[in-house]
Design a protein around this motif. Structure first.
Motif, PDB file in Angstrom:
ATOM      1  N   PRO A  80      11.424   7.876   9.147  1.00  0.00           N
ATOM      2  CA  PRO A  80      12.836   7.461   9.154  1.00  0.00           C
ATOM      3  C   PRO A  80      13.667   8.095   8.032  1.00  0.00           C
ATOM      4  O   PRO A  80      14.498   7.443   7.414  1.00  0.00           O
ATOM      5  CB  PRO A  80      12.741   5.937   8.960  1.00  0.00           C
ATOM      6  CG  PRO A  80      11.322   5.581   9.186  1.00  0.00           C
ATOM      7  CD  PRO A  80      10.534   6.788   8.765  1.00  0.00           C
ATOM      8  N   ALA A  81      13.443   9.360   7.750  1.00  0.00           N
ATOM      9  CA  ALA A  81      14.149  10.072   6.690  1.00  0.00           C
ATOM     10  C   ALA A  81      14.029  11.562   6.949  1.00  0.00           C
ATOM     11  O   ALA A  81      13.290  12.000   7.830  1.00  0.00           O
ATOM     12  CB  ALA A  81      13.550   9.717   5.327  1.00  0.00           C
ATOM     13  N   TRP A 117       8.280   8.762   3.496  1.00  0.00           N
ATOM     14  CA  TRP A 117       7.988   8.452   4.902  1.00  0.00           C
ATOM     15  C   TRP A 117       7.547   9.701   5.652  1.00  0.00           C
ATOM     16  O   TRP A 117       6.641   9.657   6.489  1.00  0.00           O
ATOM     17  CB  TRP A 117       9.212   7.826   5.568  1.00  0.00           C
ATOM     18  CG  TRP A 117       9.499   6.430   5.109  1.00  0.00           C
ATOM     19  CD1 TRP A 117       8.588   5.497   4.696  1.00  0.00           C
ATOM     20  CD2 TRP A 117      10.770   5.791   5.024  1.00  0.00           C
ATOM     21  NE1 TRP A 117       9.217   4.330   4.363  1.00  0.00           N
ATOM     22  CE2 TRP A 117      10.559   4.471   4.555  1.00  0.00           C
ATOM     23  CE3 TRP A 117      12.077   6.204   5.305  1.00  0.00           C
ATOM     24  CZ2 TRP A 117      11.605   3.565   4.359  1.00  0.00           C
ATOM     25  CZ3 TRP A 117      13.125   5.294   5.106  1.00  0.00           C
ATOM     26  CH2 TRP A 117      12.883   3.997   4.642  1.00  0.00           C
ATOM     27  N   ASP A 118       8.159  10.824   5.344  1.00  0.00           N
ATOM     28  CA  ASP A 118       7.765  12.089   5.961  1.00  0.00           C
ATOM     29  C   ASP A 118       6.341  12.450   5.560  1.00  0.00           C
ATOM     30  O   ASP A 118       5.528  12.864   6.395  1.00  0.00           O
ATOM     31  CB  ASP A 118       8.743  13.187   5.532  1.00  0.00           C
ATOM     32  CG  ASP A 118       8.456  14.528   6.187  1.00  0.00           C
ATOM     33  OD1 ASP A 118       8.639  14.636   7.407  1.00  0.00           O
ATOM     34  OD2 ASP A 118       8.044  15.460   5.467  1.00  0.00           O
ATOM     35  N   PHE A 119       6.019  12.273   4.286  1.00  0.00           N
ATOM     36  CA  PHE A 119       4.662  12.513   3.792  1.00  0.00           C
ATOM     37  C   PHE A 119       3.647  11.654   4.558  1.00  0.00           C
ATOM     38  O   PHE A 119       2.594  12.142   4.981  1.00  0.00           O
ATOM     39  CB  PHE A 119       4.590  12.187   2.292  1.00  0.00           C
ATOM     40  CG  PHE A 119       3.196  12.088   1.738  1.00  0.00           C
ATOM     41  CD1 PHE A 119       2.537  13.214   1.260  1.00  0.00           C
ATOM     42  CD2 PHE A 119       2.538  10.864   1.689  1.00  0.00           C
ATOM     43  CE1 PHE A 119       1.248  13.121   0.756  1.00  0.00           C
ATOM     44  CE2 PHE A 119       1.256  10.758   1.179  1.00  0.00           C
ATOM     45  CZ  PHE A 119       0.609  11.895   0.714  1.00  0.00           C
ATOM     46  N   THR A 120       3.972  10.383   4.732  1.00  0.00           N
ATOM     47  CA  THR A 120       3.050   9.475   5.414  1.00  0.00           C
ATOM     48  C   THR A 120       2.779   9.940   6.836  1.00  0.00           C
ATOM     49  O   THR A 120       1.625  10.010   7.283  1.00  0.00           O
ATOM     50  CB  THR A 120       3.616   8.047   5.418  1.00  0.00           C
ATOM     51  OG1 THR A 120       3.843   7.620   4.065  1.00  0.00           O
ATOM     52  CG2 THR A 120       2.645   7.072   6.079  1.00  0.00           C
ATOM     53  N   ALA A 123       6.543   5.401  10.271  1.00  0.00           N
ATOM     54  CA  ALA A 123       6.226   5.270   8.855  1.00  0.00           C
ATOM     55  C   ALA A 123       7.098   4.205   8.206  1.00  0.00           C
ATOM     56  O   ALA A 123       8.287   4.088   8.491  1.00  0.00           O
ATOM     57  CB  ALA A 123       6.414   6.614   8.145  1.00  0.00           C
ATOM     58  N   ALA A 124       6.482   3.429   7.326  1.00  0.00           N
ATOM     59  CA  ALA A 124       7.190   2.352   6.647  1.00  0.00           C
ATOM     60  C   ALA A 124       6.645   2.216   5.230  1.00  0.00           C
ATOM     61  O   ALA A 124       5.643   2.841   4.862  1.00  0.00           O
ATOM     62  CB  ALA A 124       7.029   1.038   7.417  1.00  0.00           C
ATOM     63  N   SER A 125       7.314   1.394   4.438  1.00  0.00           N
ATOM     64  CA  SER A 125       6.899   1.172   3.057  1.00  0.00           C
ATOM     65  C   SER A 125       7.484  -0.149   2.583  1.00  0.00           C
ATOM     66  O   SER A 125       8.143  -0.863   3.350  1.00  0.00           O
ATOM     67  CB  SER A 125       7.386   2.314   2.158  1.00  0.00           C
ATOM     68  OG  SER A 125       8.810   2.307   2.083  1.00  0.00           O
ATOM     69  N   TRP A 164       3.655   0.217  -0.862  1.00  0.00           N
ATOM     70  CA  TRP A 164       2.644   0.625   0.101  1.00  0.00           C
ATOM     71  C   TRP A 164       3.204   1.656   1.077  1.00  0.00           C
ATOM     72  O   TRP A 164       4.397   1.739   1.324  1.00  0.00           O
ATOM     73  CB  TRP A 164       2.085  -0.584   0.872  1.00  0.00           C
ATOM     74  CG  TRP A 164       3.110  -1.455   1.512  1.00  0.00           C
ATOM     75  CD1 TRP A 164       3.675  -2.591   1.003  1.00  0.00           C
ATOM     76  CD2 TRP A 164       3.737  -1.281   2.800  1.00  0.00           C
ATOM     77  NE1 TRP A 164       4.597  -3.121   1.886  1.00  0.00           N
ATOM     78  CE2 TRP A 164       4.654  -2.328   2.981  1.00  0.00           C
ATOM     79  CE3 TRP A 164       3.592  -0.321   3.807  1.00  0.00           C
ATOM     80  CZ2 TRP A 164       5.427  -2.471   4.137  1.00  0.00           C
ATOM     81  CZ3 TRP A 164       4.366  -0.437   4.957  1.00  0.00           C
ATOM     82  CH2 TRP A 164       5.260  -1.506   5.112  1.00  0.00           C
ATOM     83  N   ARG A 165       2.292   2.453   1.591  1.00  0.00           N
ATOM     84  CA  ARG A 165       2.630   3.412   2.648  1.00  0.00           C
ATOM     85  C   ARG A 165       1.906   2.975   3.915  1.00  0.00           C
ATOM     86  O   ARG A 165       0.692   2.744   3.883  1.00  0.00           O
ATOM     87  CB  ARG A 165       2.171   4.823   2.262  1.00  0.00           C
ATOM     88  CG  ARG A 165       2.602   5.286   0.872  1.00  0.00           C
ATOM     89  CD  ARG A 165       4.083   5.536   0.771  1.00  0.00           C
ATOM     90  NE  ARG A 165       4.456   6.009  -0.551  1.00  0.00           N
ATOM     91  CZ  ARG A 165       4.454   7.268  -0.934  1.00  0.00           C
ATOM     92  NH1 ARG A 165       4.069   8.215  -0.088  1.00  0.00           N
ATOM     93  NH2 ARG A 165       4.831   7.608  -2.156  1.00  0.00           N
ATOM     94  N   GLY A 166       2.635   2.854   5.003  1.00  0.00           N
ATOM     95  CA  GLY A 166       1.976   2.397   6.223  1.00  0.00           C
ATOM     96  C   GLY A 166       2.842   2.589   7.444  1.00  0.00           C
ATOM     97  O   GLY A 166       3.727   3.458   7.472  1.00  0.00           O
TER      98      GLY A 166
END
Length: 320
Positions: free
Chosen positions: A29-30, A36-39, A87-89, A249-251
């Motif tokens: 979402p970016a 989020w892109d990394f995730t 992707a979320a955080s 968190w990354r998820g």
């Protein structure tokens, strides 16, 4: 859905087309380059490399409204799409708890897994008289205005929440009296603290590593369940008697109307990535700490985080 999100969503629908060459899709979402892109890209690559999906994972960047555009898109257009993860955080759940996405709510999607985290930290200047969290809490109890925090989020954001959670765990209830200064990123927050303009900095581990190595700051606590590999000299808040875990968190979340079997399948795939040595190497190379919660365990944890964040946000006046 508010008017801004609806307008953005209409534009996105016209500009994004599906690709039948990919069996699975991850929405970041970016724009490219962020967390989020990394995730999406790192986990998506490993899902394919580890044989968890049959084809490479398509990554779709959908920037807008701080993650709100992607959330609205999934709720309105993709509610039954079992091949989609997003992707979320911690920023996602904080914004949902604070109604930053208009009338959207966290229960409109399903929270399928967290896979690594940037640990929250509270640090002071190297010459600070505060040696641990108890010193910090006692100083604020004695004089709430004596300790000001600097952080890289706006007032009411996740950095602001971290010391407030510690203070509440330490029995201090008048958290509206706590001073917080939101600046443009963790480096600026540390500069404020090292320069004596604030007495403490609240942020993430990745933001303070260089300053720890140079000896400019001292970490009072890391806000994880266990000490962070590579930083074993920093005690957790929990071992100091403050029951607080606050990590960025990354998820991922998935559409709400997929079946339980499809939800469980995604949870198993994310668990497989989390258990792989390849993911351990990726975390080490990017300053992430182990933090794995999948399936129902993660869903329940997110539900509690949302409730706690909403209550704390009301208390400090971020939402009514």
């Amino acid at each position: 859905m508010n008017k801004t999100l609806r307008a953005l969503l209409t534009g996105a629908a016209l500009s994004i087309t599906a690709s039948t060459a990919f069996a699975a899709e991850c929405i970041a979402p970016a724009n490219p380059g962020g967390g989020w892109d990394f995730t999406c890209r790192q986990v998506g690559k490993l899902l394919y490399d580890l044989g968890q999906v049959d084809s490479p994972v398509q990554v779709t960047n959908m920037a807008g409204a701080g993650g709100g555009l992607a959330f609205a898109h999934v709720v309105a257009e993709r509610a039954t799409d079992a091949e989609l993860i997003v992707a979320a955080s911690s920023a996602t759940t904080t914004r949902l708890a604070q109604r930053a996405y208009g009338d959207a709510s966290a229960d409109q999607v399903r929270w399928v897994g967290a896979i690594g985290a940037d640990p929250g930290v509270i640090v002071v200047a190297a010459d600070s008289p505060m040696q641990n969290l108890e010193d910090m809490v006692n100083a604020i109890k004695a004089d709430p205005g004596s300790v000001a925090f600097a952080g890289g989020s706006a007032a009411g954001g996740f950095d602001h929440m971290k010391p407030l959670m510690v203070l509440q765990a330490g029995g201090f209830s008048d958290i509206t009296q706590v001073k917080y200064i939101g600046v443009d990123g963790g480096a600026d927050a540390i500069t404020q603290t090292v320069g004596g303009f604030t007495q403490a900095m609240t942020g993430d581990m990745s933001e303070i590593v260089g300053f720890l190595e140079s000896g400019e700051v001292r970490a009072l606590a890391v806000l994880t369940e266990e000490r962070v590999p590579g930083f074993e000299d920093i005690p957790t808040a929990m071992e100091q008697g403050f029951d607080v875990v606050a990590v960025n968190w990354r998820g991922f979340y998935v559409p709400h109307d997929i079946s339980d079997e499809e939800f469980d399948a995604w949870a198993a795939k994310i668990q497989a990535v989390a258990d792989s040595p390849e993911w351990a190497e990726t975390m080490a190379a990017n300053g992430l700490a182990p933090f794995t919660k999948v399936g129902g365990d993660f869903q329940g944890w997110v539900d509690q985080v949302i409730a706690d964040t909403e209550a704390l946000s009301r208390e400090i006046g971020v939402i009514q």
